[in-house]
Design a protein around this motif. Structure first.
Motif, PDB file in Angstrom:
ATOM      1  N   GLU A  95      -5.067 -10.372 -13.034  1.00  0.00           N
ATOM      2  CA  GLU A  95      -6.423  -9.849 -13.213  1.00  0.00           C
ATOM      3  C   GLU A  95      -6.519  -8.360 -12.879  1.00  0.00           C
ATOM      4  N   PRO A  96      -6.030  -7.907 -11.703  1.00  0.00           N
ATOM      5  CA  PRO A  96      -6.145  -6.473 -11.410  1.00  0.00           C
ATOM      6  C   PRO A  96      -5.278  -5.597 -12.302  1.00  0.00           C
ATOM      7  N   ARG A 108      -3.935  -5.880  -3.602  1.00  0.00           N
ATOM      8  CA  ARG A 108      -3.551  -5.896  -5.021  1.00  0.00           C
ATOM      9  C   ARG A 108      -2.728  -7.136  -5.348  1.00  0.00           C
ATOM     10  N   LEU A 109      -2.032  -7.697  -4.361  1.00  0.00           N
ATOM     11  CA  LEU A 109      -1.166  -8.862  -4.573  1.00  0.00           C
ATOM     12  C   LEU A 109      -1.820 -10.167  -4.129  1.00  0.00           C
ATOM     13  N   GLN A 110      -3.150 -10.220  -4.107  1.00  0.00           N
ATOM     14  CA  GLN A 110      -3.831 -11.414  -3.629  1.00  0.00           C
ATOM     15  C   GLN A 110      -3.507 -12.648  -4.468  1.00  0.00           C
ATOM     16  N   GLY A 111      -3.354 -12.492  -5.768  1.00  0.00           N
ATOM     17  CA  GLY A 111      -3.015 -13.649  -6.599  1.00  0.00           C
ATOM     18  C   GLY A 111      -1.684 -14.263  -6.214  1.00  0.00           C
ATOM     19  N   GLY A 144       2.639  -3.895  -9.028  1.00  0.00           N
ATOM     20  CA  GLY A 144       2.333  -4.684 -10.218  1.00  0.00           C
ATOM     21  C   GLY A 144       3.227  -5.899 -10.361  1.00  0.00           C
ATOM     22  N   LEU A 145       3.503  -6.263 -11.608  1.00  0.00           N
ATOM     23  CA  LEU A 145       4.321  -7.453 -11.859  1.00  0.00           C
ATOM     24  C   LEU A 145       5.745  -7.294 -11.356  1.00  0.00           C
ATOM     25  N   ALA A 146       6.228  -6.076 -11.258  1.00  0.00           N
ATOM     26  CA  ALA A 146       7.560  -5.874 -10.685  1.00  0.00           C
ATOM     27  C   ALA A 146       7.595  -6.356  -9.239  1.00  0.00           C
ATOM     28  N   ALA A 147       6.559  -6.035  -8.463  1.00  0.00           N
ATOM     29  CA  ALA A 147       6.487  -6.501  -7.078  1.00  0.00           C
ATOM     30  C   ALA A 147       6.346  -8.015  -7.024  1.00  0.00           C
ATOM     31  N   VAL A 148       5.499  -8.566  -7.881  1.00  0.00           N
ATOM     32  CA  VAL A 148       5.294 -10.015  -7.909  1.00  0.00           C
ATOM     33  C   VAL A 148       6.600 -10.737  -8.215  1.00  0.00           C
ATOM     34  N   LEU A 149       7.295 -10.293  -9.247  1.00  0.00           N
ATOM     35  CA  LEU A 149       8.507 -10.982  -9.675  1.00  0.00           C
ATOM     36  C   LEU A 149       9.654 -10.776  -8.697  1.00  0.00           C
ATOM     37  N   ALA A 150       9.647  -9.659  -7.971  1.00  0.00           N
ATOM     38  CA  ALA A 150      10.677  -9.449  -6.958  1.00  0.00           C
ATOM     39  C   ALA A 150      10.459 -10.350  -5.749  1.00  0.00           C
ATOM     40  N   MET A 151       9.207 -10.484  -5.312  1.00  0.00           N
ATOM     41  CA  MET A 151       8.903 -11.230  -4.087  1.00  0.00           C
ATOM     42  C   MET A 151       8.861 -12.742  -4.287  1.00  0.00           C
ATOM     43  N   LEU A 152       8.433 -13.180  -5.453  1.00  0.00           N
ATOM     44  CA  LEU A 152       8.126 -14.594  -5.666  1.00  0.00           C
ATOM     45  C   LEU A 152       9.282 -15.536  -5.329  1.00  0.00           C
TER      46      LEU A 152
END
Length: 338
Positions: A65-66, A206-209, A299-307
């Motif tokens: 969303e963000p 920013r990473l709440q989702g 962004g999605l780079a952070a999400v995909l790295a951490m997940l």
């Protein structure tokens, strides 16, 4: 004599999904270019986006969303059940409905009650599912996720959004690199920090989702009360719950909200709660926190790295709590009733 222990079948099933999630996500990103371009064209026409889903699918919407807002799309993510009960007007909006199975009860009822919507796109893992048959659909590679808690389905869904963002002109290279070169930092210190806690709250800005997706996985697998509050919401009153019996997991990335996450981390330590930080901010570590460090990303780079590492932590936490982690007692993989 040492007795060998067999890990729960539910956990083994989750790890089989995780083992293929990066490869499946990369194929999904590269194979959905044509449909992603159509979804991007719709967003350019409308300038407005409604993201609908349930459970992990809603968490995906909350995470992206963000990112759509940052590029000028008026995006809002709602649980599909909330849209059914108190609907936003659909005129002039692009609608993204995410359902990993494509068969959940709310998806079926939404189409039954609305008859569909011209600017609707589906996101699913199964090409033969109701959603994929009914709407123009971005379909993730690898078929239906078999394990209970969402892992591969999250990563693949994020890759589908990455294809749309790339079609809108965003640079996808850092996110693709996170999929091609996954990080595997140690989780031992974080797991130790959370040992003995009676509940866990996850939080981000920013990473709440991403925080919401992980809280769901913690709860499903460990059966310990775990929930998520956006950083500002956590600050406004719920800080009263903090104690050494509460674990807090924060997500910090290289963006304008990093200092706010840092301030929350300091407050959590001062309150005596047990703190873990997933940190892709490039900022100094917070004393008193168990920090899992990643390269500076957003962004999605952070999400995909951490997940994937967050997934490993939720599994290890759960295995330490219940003997049959990954085997649902009161839920099912596909929720067919409301």
């Amino acid at each position: 004599m040492t007795m060998a222990t067999t890990r729960p079948e539910g956990v083994q099933a989750i790890e089989r999904e995780m083992a293929r999630q990066h490869a499946d996500a990369l194929v999904s990103f590269r194979a959905n270019g044509e449909m992603a371009a159509k979804a991007a064209a719709s967003l350019k026409r409308t300038g407005k986006l409604l993201l609908l889903g349930m459970g992990g699918s809603h968490a995906v919407g909350r995470a992206v969303e963000p990112l759509y807002r940052l590029i000028g799309i008026d995006a809002i993510a709602l649980p599909l059940s909330e849209q059914l009960g108190a609907p936003l007007a659909l005129d002039g909006r692009t609608v993204f409905i995410t359902s990993q199975s494509g068969e959940s009860a709310e998806v079926l009822r939404w189409y039954d009650e609305t008859g569909g919507h011209a600017e609707t796109f589906g996101f699913a893992l199964e090409n033969a599912s109701f959603l994929a048959r009914t709407a123009p659909c971005l379909v993730g590679h690898g078929g239906t996720e078999q394990a209970f808690a969402a892992t591969r389905s999250l990563t693949v869904s994020f890759a589908l959004h990455l294809a749309i963002l790339a079609a809108l002109g965003e640079d996808a290279s850092a996110a693709v690199d996170a999929l091609e070169n996954p990080q595997e930092p140690a989780i031992g210190e974080a797991l130790s920090a959370l040992s003995g806690v009676r509940s866990v709250v996850t939080s981000g800005r920013r990473l709440q989702g991403l925080a919401e997706a992980i809280a769901l996985g913690f709860t499903e697998l460990s059966r310990v009360p775990c929930f998520s509050l956006e950083g500002g919401q956590l600050r406004h009153g719920p800080m009263e719950m903090l104690s050494p019996e509460v674990g807090v997991v924060l997500f910090r990335s290289d963006d304008a909200t990093a200092d706010l996450v840092t301030a929350m981390a300091i407050s959590v330590v001062e309150a005596g709660a047990r703190l873990v930080i997933f940190d892709a901010s490039g900022h100094p570590p917070v004393p008193g926190a168990a920090t899992i460090v990643f390269p500076p990303l957003t962004g999605l780079a952070a999400v995909l790295a951490m997940l994937p590492t967050a997934q490993r932590l939720m599994i290890a936490f759960s295995e330490a709590r219940v003997a049959d982690a990954g085997t649902p007692l009161r839920s099912s993989k596909i929720t067919r009733s409301e």
